[in-house]
Design an enzyme around this catalytic site. Structure first.
Site, PDB file in Angstrom:
ATOM      1  CG  HIS A 156     -11.292   0.509  -0.049  1.00 56.00           C
ATOM      2  ND1 HIS A 156     -10.785   1.232  -1.197  1.00 56.00           N
ATOM      3  CD2 HIS A 156     -10.485   0.779   0.856  1.00 56.00           C
ATOM      4  CE1 HIS A 156      -9.628   1.790  -0.799  1.00 56.00           C
ATOM      5  NE2 HIS A 156      -9.638   1.544   0.450  1.00 56.00           N
ATOM      6  CE1 TYR A 197      -6.477   4.504  -1.644  1.00 51.47           C
ATOM      7  CE2 TYR A 197      -4.494   4.539  -0.613  1.00 51.47           C
ATOM      8  CZ  TYR A 197      -5.456   4.100  -0.728  1.00 51.47           C
ATOM      9  OH  TYR A 197      -6.330   2.972   0.010  1.00 51.47           O
ATOM     10  CE  LYS A 248      -7.484  -3.152  -3.741  1.00 56.01           C
ATOM     11  NZ  LYS A 248      -8.576  -2.256  -2.905  1.00 56.01           N
ATOM     12  CB  THR A 291      -6.787   2.729  -5.119  1.00 54.32           C
ATOM     13  OG1 THR A 291      -6.108   1.191  -4.677  1.00 54.32           O
ATOM     14  CG2 THR A 291      -8.134   2.452  -4.464  1.00 54.32           C
ATOM     15  CB  SER A 314      -0.714   0.078   1.137  1.00 51.19           C
ATOM     16  OG  SER A 314      -1.542   1.184   1.143  1.00 51.19           O
TER      17      SER A 314
END
Length: 385
Positions: free
Chosen positions: A282, A141, A257, A167, A118
């Site tokens: 999510h 992100y 995603k 994402t 992440s």
């Protein structure tokens, strides 16, 4: 009964299922951290729907089949995996255990699969890369301007991360009331009651104190370094041209995603050039009224018709769930919370145990279904109640 006393409890009983690891982890973790792991958006209906969708699917066994040793290996993104399961990106795994992302990555590669690290990692990407041998993936992100995002992509590429996962379902953070009431904001808000709760979970506290030599709850930056702490919004104006720019900017495998609509999945693959999509709500943490990924899967699989890889996450708690997803058209699945349960209990060994449980349950399900390999799994093996 004196010295002849005995217990009917199986000493390995708390290691036989993902649910048993969940129960143990939630006893070990302070309420604040357990709430972070388990939190959901709104009234939790999306999270509940993730699990309910799997319980409504039933497998159709074929017997006798002569299947004794099914092959559960696969290839995703050009990487050979020993099982069709990858570790989903989960932010701030260091809350659960110091250097949590390193434990997750080492366990994944030891079991023949990969971690998607992440962007909200509590461990710097360089540290994870140095501590591992395989080409794990990186989740982004898209926060900031092109220069800052481009610099981060250069940094991640130079470290050898094999794929980029963007994402797209986090323009704003979902309404997670339990997190806020537990004091999980940035910076973390501590009260006497929360400090007492932490003190009442000594296993967790001592691990962090030994590692950090200080109070263990504030991670002021994303692990990628230089990025701001998580905020209440990500990138409100993220749109398809931004995805196209990211695809052009990143030279390796590329996945999107957070998609659930078949037209969005088709556009990501056909127009943007993504190698695949990850269907996800999510984990029920964003839009509380969203459909589950497993419910979206058949329409997406039909729309793509083999044009790109399809991965699915959300609600997977046993090997039969994995098999059901593959029957409906997924190429592999991601698991997010289950590895954190193993991490909280036993670190790397616990994460490996979670993957072992899933692999054993996948094999058992396939033997009883009469399927020798993953390509034999299809819609004829499953019905919906």
């Amino acid at each position: 009964m004196g010295r002849f006393a005995f217990s009917l409890r199986d000493p390995t009983g708390d290691r036989l299922s993902i649910e048993s690891y969940r129960r143990r982890a939630l006893r070990i973790l302070p309420r604040m951290i357990a709430t972070y792991v388990e939190s959901v958006a709104d009234d939790g209906s999306a999270f509940a729907r993730n699990r309910a969708a799997f319980t409504e699917l039933h497998c159709v066994p074929r017997a006798p089949s002569g299947v004794a040793r099914p092959d559960i290996s696969t290839c995703i993104g050009g990487v050979d995996l020993s099982l069709p399961v990858m570790l989903a990106p989960t932010g701030l795994a260091g809350f659960v255990r110091p250097e949590g992302e390193i434990h997750l990555a080492r366990a994944a590669e030891a079991q023949g699969t990969r971690l998607i690290l992440s962007m909200a990692s509590s461990t710097p990407v360089e540290d994870v890369a140095r501590a591992t041998c395989e080409d794990h993936w990186f989740q982004l992100y898209p926060v900031g301007d092109e220069d800052s995002v481009g610099a981060l992509l250069d940094r991640v590429e130079a470290l050898g991360y094999g794929a980029l996962v963007v994402t797209v379902d986090s323009a704003v953070v979902g309404k997670r009331e339990a997190e806020r009431s537990a004091g999980l904001d940035f910076p973390v808000r501590l009260t006497p009651a929360r400090c007492l709760d932490i003190a009442m979970h000594p296993r967790w506290l001592l691990r962090h104190l030994r590692y950090r030599r200080g109070f263990p709850v504030n991670y002021p930056q994303f692990g990628v370094g230089g990025a701001p702490a998580p905020t209440r919004s990500m990138q409100l104006d993220l749109d398809w041209p931004d995805l196209a720019w990211l695809r052009d900017r990143w030279p390796r495998k590329f996945y999107v995603k957070g998609l659930l609509h078949p037209d969005d999945a088709f556009r990501a693959v056909e127009q943007i050039g993504a190698d695949g999509v990850i269907l996800s709500n999510h984990g029920g943490r964003q839009l509380g009224c969203a459909i589950s990924a497993i419910d979206a899967l058949p329409a997406v699989a039909s729309r793509l018709d083999g044009r790109g890889e399809i991965l699915v996450d959300g609600g997977i708690r046993c090997g039969s769930d994995v098999v059901k997803a593959l029957c409906l058209g997924a190429d592999a699945v991601l698991v997010g919370r289950p590895p954190l349960y193993g991490l909280g209990c036993e670190g790397e060994a616990g994460v490996r145990a979670i993957l072992d449980i899933l692999a054993d349950e996948i094999r058992t399900t396939m033997i009883l279904l009469g399927a020798r390999s993953l390509p034999e799994l299809g819609p004829d093996r499953i019905v919906r109640s």
